[in-house]
Design a protein around this motif. Structure first.
Motif, PDB file in Angstrom:
ATOM      1  N   ARG A  15       0.721  -1.264  -0.190  1.00  0.00           N
ATOM      2  CA  ARG A  15       0.084  -0.022  -0.155  1.00  0.00           C
ATOM      3  C   ARG A  15       0.755   1.355  -0.025  1.00  0.00           C
ATOM      4  N   CYS A  16       2.106   1.133  -0.327  1.00  0.00           N
ATOM      5  CA  CYS A  16       3.088   2.482  -0.331  1.00  0.00           C
ATOM      6  C   CYS A  16       2.540   3.281  -1.080  1.00  0.00           C
ATOM      7  N   MET A  17       2.213   4.304  -0.897  1.00  0.00           N
ATOM      8  CA  MET A  17       1.343   5.497  -1.680  1.00  0.00           C
ATOM      9  C   MET A  17       2.255   5.882  -2.759  1.00  0.00           C
ATOM     10  N   PRO A  26       8.232   8.517  -8.823  1.00  0.00           N
ATOM     11  CA  PRO A  26       9.203   7.356  -9.249  1.00  0.00           C
ATOM     12  C   PRO A  26       9.141   6.125  -8.148  1.00  0.00           C
ATOM     13  N   CYS A  27       9.126   4.878  -8.422  1.00  0.00           N
ATOM     14  CA  CYS A  27       9.067   3.863  -7.462  1.00  0.00           C
ATOM     15  C   CYS A  27       9.799   2.683  -8.159  1.00  0.00           C
ATOM     16  N   ASN A  28      10.886   2.177  -7.450  1.00  0.00           N
ATOM     17  CA  ASN A  28      11.645   1.048  -7.844  1.00  0.00           C
ATOM     18  C   ASN A  28      10.861  -0.290  -8.103  1.00  0.00           C
ATOM     19  N   GLY A  78      14.049   4.896  -8.780  1.00  0.00           N
ATOM     20  CA  GLY A  78      14.003   5.425  -7.477  1.00  0.00           C
ATOM     21  C   GLY A  78      13.038   5.035  -6.633  1.00  0.00           C
ATOM     22  N   CYS A  79      13.212   5.586  -5.346  1.00  0.00           N
ATOM     23  CA  CYS A  79      12.219   5.266  -4.397  1.00  0.00           C
ATOM     24  C   CYS A  79      11.852   6.699  -3.640  1.00  0.00           C
ATOM     25  N   SER A  80      10.681   6.974  -3.912  1.00  0.00           N
ATOM     26  CA  SER A  80      10.137   8.447  -3.328  1.00  0.00           C
ATOM     27  C   SER A  80       9.910   8.582  -1.890  1.00  0.00           C
ATOM     28  N   LYS A 133      17.872   0.177   0.399  1.00  0.00           N
ATOM     29  CA  LYS A 133      17.846   1.630   0.058  1.00  0.00           C
ATOM     30  C   LYS A 133      16.941   1.615  -1.257  1.00  0.00           C
ATOM     31  N   LEU A 134      16.857   0.270  -1.856  1.00  0.00           N
ATOM     32  CA  LEU A 134      15.939   0.383  -3.273  1.00  0.00           C
ATOM     33  C   LEU A 134      14.717   0.359  -2.994  1.00  0.00           C
ATOM     34  N   CYS A 135      13.986  -0.056  -1.754  1.00  0.00           N
ATOM     35  CA  CYS A 135      12.737  -0.202  -1.427  1.00  0.00           C
ATOM     36  C   CYS A 135      12.548  -0.241   0.323  1.00  0.00           C
ATOM     37  N   VAL A 136      11.729   0.526   0.604  1.00  0.00           N
ATOM     38  CA  VAL A 136      11.209   0.424   2.152  1.00  0.00           C
ATOM     39  C   VAL A 136       9.483   0.197   2.508  1.00  0.00           C
ATOM     40  N   ALA A 137       9.186  -0.417   1.536  1.00  0.00           N
ATOM     41  CA  ALA A 137       7.711  -0.738   1.651  1.00  0.00           C
ATOM     42  C   ALA A 137       7.474  -1.907   2.619  1.00  0.00           C
ATOM     43  N   THR A 138       6.295  -2.030   2.960  1.00  0.00           N
ATOM     44  CA  THR A 138       5.809  -2.978   3.903  1.00  0.00           C
ATOM     45  C   THR A 138       4.821  -3.838   3.312  1.00  0.00           C
TER      46      THR A 138
HETATM   47  S1  SF4 Z   1       9.066   2.127  -0.785  1.00  0.00           S
HETATM   48 FE1  SF4 Z   1       9.132   0.548  -2.364  1.00  0.00          FE
HETATM   49  S2  SF4 Z   1       7.064   0.876  -3.279  1.00  0.00           S
HETATM   50 FE2  SF4 Z   1       7.314   2.736  -2.045  1.00  0.00          FE
HETATM   51  S3  SF4 Z   1       8.209   4.246  -3.419  1.00  0.00           S
HETATM   52 FE3  SF4 Z   1       9.978   3.265  -2.507  1.00  0.00          FE
HETATM   53  S4  SF4 Z   1      10.488   1.567  -4.038  1.00  0.00           S
HETATM   54 FE4  SF4 Z   1       8.271   2.017  -4.359  1.00  0.00          FE
END
Ligand code: SF4
Ligand code: FAD
Length: 329
Positions: free
Chosen positions: A118-120, A128-130, A137-139, A155-160
């Motif tokens: 559910r990462c916004m 941007p969203c990896n 990139g990761c917003s 660092k690439l993604c911190v989503a849950t």
């Molecule tokens: S946390 Fe993951 S899903 Fe959210 S913007 Fe970063 S790369 Fe995308």
């Protein structure tokens, strides 16, 4: 919404072959996650292969205890099943803590496991969203951090991972059954989800075209006294900031067995192995519970906007274990 074709598959092998061979095809079950994402053009499959009628809708007793749950069982049916409510209350409570009656009636077990984050920023195609578009990139890292991961992130993604049901399944050592282009296999829920460090665009270890057919929960007498607690910003219709699925068995004042899994803190349901190991044989006291939770969270890597999740997770684990042991007295 982009135009797409709909196909009601005749059998599992043709459904698997179609999705495996065509990158623009996707399985469809209840559609409560996939169709949402299609409306926002986050996902744009050109062909939906409906599998809901192909996978089992039954919940069966396993010889020797445990349950086999068809991937087509609705979230409502699973939460209401008498065997689940009595033998695995954490699972029933986890499902009922999610979504709404209407959504749970439509949502399936297979689809629940594979719902997307559910990462916004993942859900906003202007950002941007990896995970959505690898390499962009990761917003989230420099954006709204409240809902993000504190464990196992990169660092690439911190989503849950958003599923409540999957947290209880992780605590219960559930095993997924699949059929894919390479045949049938089983995957423990605790090995289903990937860490985001090498390619956050892939959430799980499943191959393209691999269909979840069922999930099995082994017999677990400890689970009869289990519980699920979800901490969130609103009392309903909100995803977990932190959630805990837990069960504990105490013998003569000492912890004989324990299960703990956390939700809302990582890219996957987080089985708290370190805390569990720490607790075995220790006195079942608040001091031990706190030390175990702290040992688990020592690896936490929070951002400024979600650092509150570390004490929140610790306190929720301690509160749950205390409540479970007080109840059992
Ligand atoms: S946390 Fe993951 S899903 Fe959210 S913007 Fe970063 S790369 Fe995308
Ligand atoms: C407003 C709202 C609030 C929500 N709140 C919560 C909440 O608090 N907690 C929570 O846990 N969930 C929540 N949800 C999510 C909900 O639980 C999921 O949308 C639902 O479980 C997905 O199931 P589905 O059958 O509709 O899957 P679909 O949307 O049909 O599919 C989801 C994904 O799974 C794949 N898939 C489906 N079935 C299979 C299969 N058998 N094998 C392989 N791949 C498959 C699809 O290709 C797709 O990629 C919420 C959803 C909404 C819309």
């Amino acid at each position: 919404m982009k135009p797409f074709a709909y196909q009601r598959a005749d059998d599992m092998s043709s459904a698997v072959a179609t999705v495996a061979e065509r990158p623009e095809a996707s399985f469809l079950a209840g559609g409560t996650n996939l169709v949402d994402l299609m409306k926002m053009e986050v996902l744009t499959p050109e062909l939906l292969v409906d599998v809901r009628h192909l996978v089992s809708h039954r919940i069966q007793d396993l010889p020797g205890g445990g349950l086999r749950i068809g991937a087509g069982v609705s979230n409502s049916e699973l939460a209401a099943d008498r065997r689940v409510r009595r033998g695995y209350p954490m699972l029933s409570q986890a499902i009922l803590a999610g979504a709404s009656y209407q959504l749970r009636n439509l949502a399936t077990v297979g689809g629940n496991f594979l719902q997307r984050t559910r990462c916004m920023y993942f859900r906003d195609v202007t950002m941007p969203c990896n995970k959505r578009e690898p390499g962009t990139g990761c917003s989230a890292r420099d954006g709204q951090q409240r809902d993000l991961a504190i464990l196992g992130a990169s660092k690439l993604c911190v989503a849950t991972h958003p599923s409540d049901m999957a947290v209880a399944m992780a605590a219960l050592d559930a095993v997924i059954h699949t059929v894919g282009p390479a045949g049938e296999r089983t995957v423990p829920v605790n090995r289903l989800y990937r860490f985001p460090s090498d390619g956050p665009e892939r959430d799980t270890v499943l191959d393209r075209g691999e269909l979840i057919t069922a999930v099995e929960i082994p017999a677990a007498p400890i689970a009869a006294g289990s519980r699920y607690r979800k901490v969130r910003d609103r009392a309903s219709y909100a995803f977990a900031l932190v959630s805990v699925a837990a069960a504990i068995e105490v013998d003569d004042g000492a912890v004989r067995d324990v299960r703990i899994a956390l939700g809302g803190v990582a890219h996957r349901p987080w089985r708290a192995i370190t805390a569990e190991r720490e607790l075995l044989g220790r006195p079942a006291t608040e001091e031990s519970f706190r030390a175990a939770a702290e040992a688990e969270l020592a690896a936490a890597w929070p951002l400024p906007g979600n650092a509150f999740k570390v004490p929140l997770a610790r306190n929720t684990v301690v509160g749950m274990l205390r409540a479970l042991t007080e109840e059992a007295r």
